[in-house]
Design an enzyme around this catalytic site. Sequence first.
Site, PDB file in Angstrom:
ATOM      1  N   HIS A 189       0.841  -1.203   0.000  1.00 59.02           N
ATOM      2  CA  HIS A 189       0.000   0.000   0.000  1.00 59.02           C
ATOM      3  C   HIS A 189       0.879   1.258   0.000  1.00 59.02           C
ATOM      4  O   HIS A 189       0.619   2.206  -0.736  1.00 59.02           O
ATOM      5  CB  HIS A 189      -0.884   0.057   1.258  1.00 59.02           C
ATOM      6  CG  HIS A 189      -1.928  -1.010   1.358  1.00 59.02           C
ATOM      7  ND1 HIS A 189      -2.120  -1.763   2.492  1.00 59.02           N
ATOM      8  CD2 HIS A 189      -2.856  -1.443   0.471  1.00 59.02           C
ATOM      9  CE1 HIS A 189      -3.123  -2.608   2.299  1.00 59.02           C
ATOM     10  NE2 HIS A 189      -3.572  -2.442   1.078  1.00 59.02           N
ATOM     11  N   LYS A 207     -15.751  -8.660   3.253  1.00 54.85           N
ATOM     12  CA  LYS A 207     -14.779  -9.213   4.191  1.00 54.85           C
ATOM     13  C   LYS A 207     -15.411  -9.348   5.569  1.00 54.85           C
ATOM     14  O   LYS A 207     -16.358  -8.636   5.891  1.00 54.85           O
ATOM     15  CB  LYS A 207     -13.533  -8.330   4.238  1.00 54.85           C
ATOM     16  CG  LYS A 207     -12.777  -8.343   2.903  1.00 54.85           C
ATOM     17  CD  LYS A 207     -11.505  -7.522   2.948  1.00 54.85           C
ATOM     18  CE  LYS A 207     -10.788  -7.615   1.598  1.00 54.85           C
ATOM     19  NZ  LYS A 207      -9.697  -6.633   1.483  1.00 54.85           N
ATOM     20  N   ARG A 221      -1.931  -6.142  -8.548  1.00 55.56           N
ATOM     21  CA  ARG A 221      -0.710  -6.903  -8.293  1.00 55.56           C
ATOM     22  C   ARG A 221      -0.505  -7.987  -9.322  1.00 55.56           C
ATOM     23  O   ARG A 221       0.574  -8.181  -9.845  1.00 55.56           O
ATOM     24  CB  ARG A 221      -0.774  -7.554  -6.895  1.00 55.56           C
ATOM     25  CG  ARG A 221      -0.732  -6.572  -5.766  1.00 55.56           C
ATOM     26  CD  ARG A 221      -1.244  -7.161  -4.492  1.00 55.56           C
ATOM     27  NE  ARG A 221      -2.646  -7.544  -4.639  1.00 55.56           N
ATOM     28  CZ  ARG A 221      -3.434  -7.927  -3.647  1.00 55.56           C
ATOM     29  NH1 ARG A 221      -2.940  -8.000  -2.432  1.00 55.56           N
ATOM     30  NH2 ARG A 221      -4.685  -8.241  -3.852  1.00 55.56           N
ATOM     31  N   SER A 279      -3.037  -7.585   2.891  1.00 54.52           N
ATOM     32  CA  SER A 279      -3.330  -7.462   4.323  1.00 54.52           C
ATOM     33  C   SER A 279      -3.808  -8.803   4.875  1.00 54.52           C
ATOM     34  O   SER A 279      -3.508  -9.168   6.012  1.00 54.52           O
ATOM     35  CB  SER A 279      -4.414  -6.406   4.561  1.00 54.52           C
ATOM     36  OG  SER A 279      -3.988  -5.160   4.119  1.00 54.52           O
TER      37      SER A 279
HETATM   38  O1  PNS Z   1      -8.847  -2.947   0.148  1.00 54.37           O
HETATM   39  P1  PNS Z   1     -10.126  -3.494  -0.431  1.00 54.37           P
HETATM   40  O2  PNS Z   1     -10.845  -4.343   0.594  1.00 54.37           O
HETATM   41  O3  PNS Z   1      -9.912  -4.201  -1.738  1.00 54.37           O
HETATM   42  O4  PNS Z   1     -11.065  -2.214  -0.734  1.00 54.37           O
HETATM   43  C1  PNS Z   1     -12.352  -2.382  -1.268  1.00 54.37           C
HETATM   44  C2  PNS Z   1     -13.127  -1.055  -1.241  1.00 54.37           C
HETATM   45  C3  PNS Z   1     -13.251  -0.535   0.172  1.00 54.37           C
HETATM   46  C4  PNS Z   1     -12.398  -0.027  -2.098  1.00 54.37           C
HETATM   47  C5  PNS Z   1     -14.551  -1.326  -1.854  1.00 54.37           C
HETATM   48  O5  PNS Z   1     -15.188  -2.306  -1.093  1.00 54.37           O
HETATM   49  C6  PNS Z   1     -15.401  -0.055  -1.919  1.00 54.37           C
HETATM   50  O6  PNS Z   1     -15.253   0.755  -2.794  1.00 54.37           O
HETATM   51  N1  PNS Z   1     -16.333   0.094  -0.948  1.00 54.37           N
HETATM   52  C7  PNS Z   1     -17.227   1.249  -0.892  1.00 54.37           C
HETATM   53  C8  PNS Z   1     -18.660   0.838  -1.291  1.00 54.37           C
HETATM   54  C9  PNS Z   1     -18.862   0.929  -2.789  1.00 54.37           C
HETATM   55  O7  PNS Z   1     -18.740   1.971  -3.415  1.00 54.37           O
HETATM   56  N2  PNS Z   1     -19.211  -0.216  -3.385  1.00 54.37           N
HETATM   57  C10 PNS Z   1     -19.497  -0.339  -4.812  1.00 54.37           C
HETATM   58  C11 PNS Z   1     -18.258  -0.739  -5.591  1.00 54.37           C
HETATM   59  S1  PNS Z   1     -18.617  -0.929  -7.301  1.00 54.37           S
END
Ligand code: PNS
Length: 173
Positions: free
Chosen positions: A19, A43, A93, A131
């Site tokens: 990150h 998650k 990645r 993570s």
């Molecule tokens: O580090 P991660 O867990 O891959 O992050 C995922 C994250 C938090 C970026 C994603 O879950 C997110 O954007 N959540 C906000 C809710 C949202 O907008 N959902 C629709 C996505 S199309």
Amino acid sequence: MKNIVAIYPGSFDPVTNGHLDLIYRGSKLFDRLIVAIARNMDKGEPLFDMEERKEMLEAMITGLDNVTVDIFSGLLVAYCIQKNANAVLRGIRAVSDYEFELQMALMNRKMEPRVETVFMMPAEKYSYLSSRIVREIAKLSGPLTGLVPEPVEERVRRKIAEKQSLPAGTILK
Ligand code: PNS
């Protein structure tokens, strides 16, 4: 010249060297970068709460004056508009990340065409790092050297020790 404000969203539970690598790269490319912590609904129960994750991230970006850390809930694109951000930064990645990231980027663009997703690759040495794998290694008392910054390693170990001394029957996620 355009003023590009980018949001780097993620769970950051905890922040890894991968990150941070992406934050350094993003801080060079964008005028402003907001690292935005959110709950990923796919998650399970997180290891750290949002404030703890924010604290750790803030301690890691002290030298970067165009980077800030924030917490958000709700839709990422709504948060982008609220912050006047025109880009979302995501790291890719390996090929395995691509399918999910493509779906998310296209859905976000459908909901909010003013926001573009920009993908960047972290250094190859972090291409296997996540993570989730850091939490797993830590729970099994394995080495975290080179995977997370030292202060984060300490906090992860402390947090896991705390959780493991919870009453018998507590399920560790
Ligand atoms: O580090 P991660 O867990 O891959 O992050 C995922 C994250 C938090 C970026 C994603 O879950 C997110 O954007 N959540 C906000 C809710 C949202 O907008 N959902 C629709 C996505 S199309």
